[in-house]
Design an enzyme around this catalytic site. Structure first.
Site, PDB file in Angstrom:
ATOM      1  N   ASP A 130      -1.915  19.953  19.233  1.00  0.00           N
ATOM      2  CA  ASP A 130      -0.642  20.621  19.537  1.00  0.00           C
ATOM      3  C   ASP A 130      -0.635  22.025  18.952  1.00  0.00           C
ATOM      4  O   ASP A 130      -1.327  22.300  17.964  1.00  0.00           O
ATOM      5  CB  ASP A 130       0.527  19.845  18.904  1.00  0.00           C
ATOM      6  CG  ASP A 130       0.892  18.584  19.672  1.00  0.00           C
ATOM      7  OD1 ASP A 130       0.441  18.402  20.817  1.00  0.00           O
ATOM      8  OD2 ASP A 130       1.654  17.767  19.100  1.00  0.00           O
ATOM      9  N   ARG A 180      -3.088  22.725  27.553  1.00  0.00           N
ATOM     10  CA  ARG A 180      -1.734  22.324  27.953  1.00  0.00           C
ATOM     11  C   ARG A 180      -0.886  23.595  27.852  1.00  0.00           C
ATOM     12  O   ARG A 180      -0.846  24.220  26.779  1.00  0.00           O
ATOM     13  CB  ARG A 180      -1.187  21.260  27.013  1.00  0.00           C
ATOM     14  CG  ARG A 180       0.301  20.945  27.278  1.00  0.00           C
ATOM     15  CD  ARG A 180       0.981  20.324  26.062  1.00  0.00           C
ATOM     16  NE  ARG A 180       0.488  19.001  25.754  1.00  0.00           N
ATOM     17  CZ  ARG A 180       0.513  18.481  24.523  1.00  0.00           C
ATOM     18  NH1 ARG A 180       0.991  19.188  23.502  1.00  0.00           N
ATOM     19  NH2 ARG A 180       0.056  17.278  24.290  1.00  0.00           N
ATOM     20  N   LYS A 183       6.108  26.467  27.162  1.00  0.00           N
ATOM     21  CA  LYS A 183       6.842  27.730  26.939  1.00  0.00           C
ATOM     22  C   LYS A 183       6.837  28.101  25.457  1.00  0.00           C
ATOM     23  O   LYS A 183       6.792  29.272  25.101  1.00  0.00           O
ATOM     24  CB  LYS A 183       8.273  27.602  27.462  1.00  0.00           C
ATOM     25  CG  LYS A 183       8.324  27.502  28.995  1.00  0.00           C
ATOM     26  CD  LYS A 183       9.743  27.534  29.521  1.00  0.00           C
ATOM     27  CE  LYS A 183       9.747  27.316  31.030  1.00  0.00           C
ATOM     28  NZ  LYS A 183      11.114  27.222  31.589  1.00  0.00           N
TER      29      LYS A 183
HETATM   30  P1  FDA Z   1      13.217  24.931  29.915  1.00  0.00           P
HETATM   31  O1  FDA Z   1      13.535  24.962  28.469  1.00  0.00           O
HETATM   32  O2  FDA Z   1      13.505  26.127  30.736  1.00  0.00           O
HETATM   33  O3  FDA Z   1      13.933  23.663  30.542  1.00  0.00           O
HETATM   34  C1  FDA Z   1      13.917  23.383  31.929  1.00  0.00           C
HETATM   35  C2  FDA Z   1      14.828  22.193  32.175  1.00  0.00           C
HETATM   36  O4  FDA Z   1      14.266  21.033  31.549  1.00  0.00           O
HETATM   37  C3  FDA Z   1      16.216  22.321  31.555  1.00  0.00           C
HETATM   38  O5  FDA Z   1      17.096  22.984  32.400  1.00  0.00           O
HETATM   39  C4  FDA Z   1      16.596  20.867  31.333  1.00  0.00           C
HETATM   40  O6  FDA Z   1      17.001  20.272  32.547  1.00  0.00           O
HETATM   41  C5  FDA Z   1      15.276  20.234  30.957  1.00  0.00           C
HETATM   42  N1  FDA Z   1      15.065  20.211  29.500  1.00  0.00           N
HETATM   43  C6  FDA Z   1      14.195  20.980  28.788  1.00  0.00           C
HETATM   44  N2  FDA Z   1      14.234  20.670  27.476  1.00  0.00           N
HETATM   45  C7  FDA Z   1      15.155  19.690  27.357  1.00  0.00           C
HETATM   46  C8  FDA Z   1      15.648  18.943  26.245  1.00  0.00           C
HETATM   47  N3  FDA Z   1      15.196  19.146  25.011  1.00  0.00           N
HETATM   48  N4  FDA Z   1      16.592  18.000  26.483  1.00  0.00           N
HETATM   49  C9  FDA Z   1      17.050  17.768  27.730  1.00  0.00           C
HETATM   50  N5  FDA Z   1      16.621  18.441  28.829  1.00  0.00           N
HETATM   51  C10 FDA Z   1      15.688  19.391  28.645  1.00  0.00           C
HETATM   52  N6  FDA Z   1       5.851  23.304  22.391  1.00  0.00           N
HETATM   53  C11 FDA Z   1       5.071  23.880  21.462  1.00  0.00           C
HETATM   54  O7  FDA Z   1       5.436  24.919  20.924  1.00  0.00           O
HETATM   55  N7  FDA Z   1       3.883  23.290  21.090  1.00  0.00           N
HETATM   56  C12 FDA Z   1       3.423  22.169  21.684  1.00  0.00           C
HETATM   57  O8  FDA Z   1       2.347  21.676  21.334  1.00  0.00           O
HETATM   58  C13 FDA Z   1       4.235  21.548  22.677  1.00  0.00           C
HETATM   59  N8  FDA Z   1       3.847  20.406  23.304  1.00  0.00           N
HETATM   60  C14 FDA Z   1       4.548  19.965  24.395  1.00  0.00           C
HETATM   61  C15 FDA Z   1       4.071  18.894  25.149  1.00  0.00           C
HETATM   62  C16 FDA Z   1       4.707  18.539  26.326  1.00  0.00           C
HETATM   63  C17 FDA Z   1       4.156  17.414  27.152  1.00  0.00           C
HETATM   64  C18 FDA Z   1       5.873  19.240  26.756  1.00  0.00           C
HETATM   65  C19 FDA Z   1       6.556  18.906  28.048  1.00  0.00           C
HETATM   66  C20 FDA Z   1       6.383  20.242  25.976  1.00  0.00           C
HETATM   67  C21 FDA Z   1       5.755  20.601  24.789  1.00  0.00           C
HETATM   68  N9  FDA Z   1       6.258  21.618  23.996  1.00  0.00           N
HETATM   69  C22 FDA Z   1       5.459  22.160  23.026  1.00  0.00           C
HETATM   70  C23 FDA Z   1       7.673  22.067  24.162  1.00  0.00           C
HETATM   71  C24 FDA Z   1       7.793  23.300  25.051  1.00  0.00           C
HETATM   72  O9  FDA Z   1       7.300  24.433  24.392  1.00  0.00           O
HETATM   73  C25 FDA Z   1       9.248  23.554  25.474  1.00  0.00           C
HETATM   74  O10 FDA Z   1       9.997  23.835  24.328  1.00  0.00           O
HETATM   75  C26 FDA Z   1       9.904  22.404  26.215  1.00  0.00           C
HETATM   76  O11 FDA Z   1       9.021  21.832  27.125  1.00  0.00           O
HETATM   77  C27 FDA Z   1      11.150  22.895  26.994  1.00  0.00           C
HETATM   78  O12 FDA Z   1      10.793  23.852  27.914  1.00  0.00           O
HETATM   79  P2  FDA Z   1      10.678  23.612  29.512  1.00  0.00           P
HETATM   80  O13 FDA Z   1       9.331  24.092  29.917  1.00  0.00           O
HETATM   81  O14 FDA Z   1      10.973  22.230  29.869  1.00  0.00           O
HETATM   82  O15 FDA Z   1      11.668  24.641  30.149  1.00  0.00           O
END
Ligand code: FDA
Length: 303
Positions: A130, A180, A183
């Site tokens: 991670d 992976r 954001k």
């Molecule tokens: P965004 O934040 O724009 O969200 C898009 C939509 O997703 C939202 O409108 C909502 O519907 C839904 N959503 C997102 N987060 C939500 C929440 N917490 N609760 C409810 N709904 C939510 N980060 C990092 O810094 N290091 C890492 O190693 C990882 N590893 C990792 C593994 C996996 C499998 C995932 C999916 C994510 C990570 N992350 C991570 C977290 C990542 O950086 C990010 O903070 C989250 O995925 C939220 O961003 P989105 O890409 O979903 O987009």
């Protein structure tokens, strides 16, 4: 502002102690965390596997300050690997370097990671390192690129919020290291990270295109429907087969979308965290979506 405050709280040890022992907070954590025991996480893994969704198991814990604790964390991962193999679960593992001792000594952390990688390689299981806050970015990439020369089963994570990521993506593509793409979940200064969400999203799409076209089995880790639609459009237009990448999402978030993509024949993997050290993980999930605080409030009002 609220997001920054929540991410700040994630790092406060005294608040962590208070919240972790609160029954209502534990109830809230269960939305995002599979449980406190490995048995519970394995149960979740099998349920998801039945829906043709694979998993990545994460034993919660980070920033350990004691060498014995870091070694114990490595041993927990060996137990997880053995359970995955024995139960033939469709699963791999995600590890954090600060859980394996990066804050204590680099050699200790490297030995712990090598120990986990070797056992995982024997069992044919992939290990994802991670990505944590920016204080660890360079060291994480150095570790992974170094160990990548010894192991095929190691990959890591890039965060589109960081301005440096276009350069890092090239290094990982060149070394054929699995990435992976996320954001980014940590509080960072605008000197090194895009402060505007629209810039983070745009950077994500650019990096995603590079990885889909030239990377090794990239993981598109997001719940962002627009970005997922763009990944689908791009791969179809370029003739990039569905077996060449996977979508990843977090346990407890957008289960509907996870199931739809899996039913459509995309590879989908869910990140399944478990363990007692859920406080920093939970606060990062709240910071991503402060609307989750309403969910918390309703739980706090319940007895
Ligand atoms: P965004 O934040 O724009 O969200 C898009 C939509 O997703 C939202 O409108 C909502 O519907 C839904 N959503 C997102 N987060 C939500 C929440 N917490 N609760 C409810 N709904 C939510 N980060 C990092 O810094 N290091 C890492 O190693 C990882 N590893 C990792 C593994 C996996 C499998 C995932 C999916 C994510 C990570 N992350 C991570 C977290 C990542 O950086 C990010 O903070 C989250 O995925 C939220 O961003 P989105 O890409 O979903 O987009």
């Amino acid at each position: 502002m609220l997001k920054d405050a929540l991410l700040f709280l994630a790092r406060q040890g005294s608040i962590r102690k208070f919240v972790s022992s609160n029954p209502a907070a534990r109830r809230v954590a269960r939305r995002f965390v599979a449980g406190e025991e490995l048995d519970e996480a394995m149960q979740v893994a099998h349920t998801l596997n039945k829906q043709h969704i694979s998993v990545s198991l994460d034993h919660l814990g980070e920033n350990v300050s004691d060498a014995a604790e870091a070694q114990a964390a490595a041993h927990v991962y060996i137990t997880i690997l053995e359970r995955i193999a024995a139960e033939q679960a469709e699963a791999n593992i995600s590890v954090k370097l600060t859980a394996l001792g990066l804050d204590i000594a680099e050699d200790l952390c490297r030995d712990n990671l090598r120990f986990v990688l070797r056992r995982a390689a024997d069992m044919g299981i992939f290990v994802r390192v991670d990505m944590e806050g920016s204080a660890y970015t360079q060291r994480t990439l150095d570790f992974v690129l170094q160990l990548r020369c010894e192991f095929d089963n190691v990959g890591t994570v890039l965060q589109s919020m960081l301005r440096r990521s276009p350069k890092d993506v090239e290094a990982l593509i060149t070394s054929k290291t699995r990435v992976r793409l996320v954001k980014g979940a940590y509080l960072e200064s605008s000197a090194i990270a895009y402060p505007k969400k629209s810039d983070v999203d745009a950077a994500y799409v650019t990096l995603m295109h590079e990885l889909l076209e030239r990377g090794v089995y990239p993981a598109i880790a997001t719940h962002d429907e627009q970005i997922i639609a763009e990944a689908r459009r791009f791969t179809e237009q370029r003739g990039i087969g569905r077996a060449r990448f996977e979508f990843q999402m977090l346990y407890g978030i957008r289960r509907d979308l996870q199931e739809v993509l899996a039913r459509e024949g995309y590879n989908v993997r869910v990140y399944v965290p478990y363990g007692t050290q859920w406080y920093p993980y939970l606060t990062r999930r709240l910071a991503e979506r402060p609307a989750n605080l309403i969910f918390i409030a309703s739980n706090l009002l319940r007895r």
